[in-house]
Design a protein around this motif. Sequence first.
Motif, PDB file in Angstrom:
ATOM      1  N   ASP A  41      22.502  84.123 -17.655  1.00  0.00           N
ATOM      2  CA  ASP A  41      23.639  83.902 -16.673  1.00  0.00           C
ATOM      3  C   ASP A  41      22.788  83.190 -15.368  1.00  0.00           C
ATOM      4  O   ASP A  41      23.156  82.803 -14.611  1.00  0.00           O
ATOM      5  CB  ASP A  41      24.610  85.060 -16.339  1.00  0.00           C
ATOM      6  CG  ASP A  41      25.740  84.463 -15.415  1.00  0.00           C
ATOM      7  OD1 ASP A  41      26.082  83.566 -15.786  1.00  0.00           O
ATOM      8  OD2 ASP A  41      25.917  85.019 -14.655  1.00  0.00           O
ATOM      9  N   GLN A  42      21.779  84.135 -15.011  1.00  0.00           N
ATOM     10  CA  GLN A  42      20.838  83.974 -13.886  1.00  0.00           C
ATOM     11  C   GLN A  42      20.129  82.702 -14.060  1.00  0.00           C
ATOM     12  O   GLN A  42      19.929  81.862 -13.054  1.00  0.00           O
ATOM     13  CB  GLN A  42      19.889  85.144 -13.537  1.00  0.00           C
ATOM     14  CG  GLN A  42      20.496  86.457 -13.192  1.00  0.00           C
ATOM     15  CD  GLN A  42      19.575  87.478 -12.909  1.00  0.00           C
ATOM     16  OE1 GLN A  42      18.534  87.318 -13.329  1.00  0.00           O
ATOM     17  NE2 GLN A  42      20.126  88.784 -12.568  1.00  0.00           N
ATOM     18  N   MET A  44      20.441  79.936 -16.455  1.00  0.00           N
ATOM     19  CA  MET A  44      20.947  78.639 -17.028  1.00  0.00           C
ATOM     20  C   MET A  44      21.747  77.957 -15.881  1.00  0.00           C
ATOM     21  O   MET A  44      22.388  78.621 -15.163  1.00  0.00           O
ATOM     22  CB  MET A  44      22.051  79.101 -18.110  1.00  0.00           C
ATOM     23  CG  MET A  44      21.399  79.508 -19.371  1.00  0.00           C
ATOM     24  SD  MET A  44      22.505  80.245 -20.876  1.00  0.00           S
ATOM     25  CE  MET A  44      23.008  78.768 -21.223  1.00  0.00           C
ATOM     26  N   THR A  45      21.639  76.730 -16.106  1.00  0.00           N
ATOM     27  CA  THR A  45      22.523  75.754 -15.285  1.00  0.00           C
ATOM     28  C   THR A  45      23.931  75.746 -15.752  1.00  0.00           C
ATOM     29  O   THR A  45      24.209  76.225 -16.805  1.00  0.00           O
ATOM     30  CB  THR A  45      21.909  74.358 -15.246  1.00  0.00           C
ATOM     31  OG1 THR A  45      22.233  73.697 -16.515  1.00  0.00           O
ATOM     32  CG2 THR A  45      20.446  74.223 -14.976  1.00  0.00           C
ATOM     33  N   SER A  46      24.882  75.280 -14.661  1.00  0.00           N
ATOM     34  CA  SER A  46      26.441  75.356 -15.335  1.00  0.00           C
ATOM     35  C   SER A  46      26.268  74.217 -16.436  1.00  0.00           C
ATOM     36  O   SER A  46      27.396  74.439 -17.419  1.00  0.00           O
ATOM     37  CB  SER A  46      27.162  74.928 -14.131  1.00  0.00           C
ATOM     38  OG  SER A  46      26.514  73.596 -13.629  1.00  0.00           O
ATOM     39  N   GLU A  47      25.584  73.208 -16.532  1.00  0.00           N
ATOM     40  CA  GLU A  47      25.575  72.332 -17.714  1.00  0.00           C
ATOM     41  C   GLU A  47      25.407  73.149 -19.023  1.00  0.00           C
ATOM     42  O   GLU A  47      26.007  72.982 -20.050  1.00  0.00           O
ATOM     43  CB  GLU A  47      24.779  71.049 -17.438  1.00  0.00           C
ATOM     44  CG  GLU A  47      24.802  70.232 -18.813  1.00  0.00           C
ATOM     45  CD  GLU A  47      24.117  69.018 -18.202  1.00  0.00           C
ATOM     46  OE1 GLU A  47      23.176  68.735 -19.198  1.00  0.00           O
ATOM     47  OE2 GLU A  47      24.113  68.344 -17.116  1.00  0.00           O
ATOM     48  N   GLN A  48      24.272  73.829 -18.809  1.00  0.00           N
ATOM     49  CA  GLN A  48      23.845  74.532 -20.214  1.00  0.00           C
ATOM     50  C   GLN A  48      24.864  75.670 -20.553  1.00  0.00           C
ATOM     51  O   GLN A  48      25.088  75.993 -21.661  1.00  0.00           O
ATOM     52  CB  GLN A  48      22.531  75.195 -19.785  1.00  0.00           C
ATOM     53  CG  GLN A  48      21.328  74.255 -19.645  1.00  0.00           C
ATOM     54  CD  GLN A  48      19.774  75.039 -19.183  1.00  0.00           C
ATOM     55  OE1 GLN A  48      20.250  75.826 -18.283  1.00  0.00           O
ATOM     56  NE2 GLN A  48      18.806  74.477 -19.577  1.00  0.00           N
ATOM     57  N   LYS A  49      25.498  76.254 -19.340  1.00  0.00           N
ATOM     58  CA  LYS A  49      26.685  77.438 -19.877  1.00  0.00           C
ATOM     59  C   LYS A  49      27.684  76.693 -20.527  1.00  0.00           C
ATOM     60  O   LYS A  49      28.244  77.244 -21.297  1.00  0.00           O
ATOM     61  CB  LYS A  49      27.185  78.007 -18.670  1.00  0.00           C
ATOM     62  CG  LYS A  49      25.873  78.962 -18.055  1.00  0.00           C
ATOM     63  CD  LYS A  49      26.276  79.382 -16.738  1.00  0.00           C
ATOM     64  CE  LYS A  49      25.193  80.554 -16.109  1.00  0.00           C
ATOM     65  NZ  LYS A  49      25.724  80.967 -14.609  1.00  0.00           N
ATOM     66  N   GLN A  50      27.994  75.456 -20.263  1.00  0.00           N
ATOM     67  CA  GLN A  50      29.358  74.563 -20.885  1.00  0.00           C
ATOM     68  C   GLN A  50      28.994  74.374 -22.516  1.00  0.00           C
ATOM     69  O   GLN A  50      29.779  74.376 -23.157  1.00  0.00           O
ATOM     70  CB  GLN A  50      29.548  73.368 -19.991  1.00  0.00           C
ATOM     71  CG  GLN A  50      30.189  73.728 -18.793  1.00  0.00           C
ATOM     72  CD  GLN A  50      30.227  72.436 -17.954  1.00  0.00           C
ATOM     73  OE1 GLN A  50      29.950  71.196 -18.187  1.00  0.00           O
ATOM     74  NE2 GLN A  50      31.183  72.599 -16.879  1.00  0.00           N
TER      75      GLN A  50
END
Length: 51
Positions: A41-42, A44-50
Amino acid sequence: MNVSYSTVQDGINVACKRAGVTQADRGCHGFRHAYVRERMDQLMTSEQKQI
């Protein structure tokens, strides 16, 4: 000092029961998953999390 895995696991299980934490006798293994989830969570980018 040498400490067996089962000694650590038993200690964690007792501490969790006293604290009211349900963890199904998993011992130390659950800490690995919790650490990895927090770290991902720390980092990863928001794109990677999606994805």
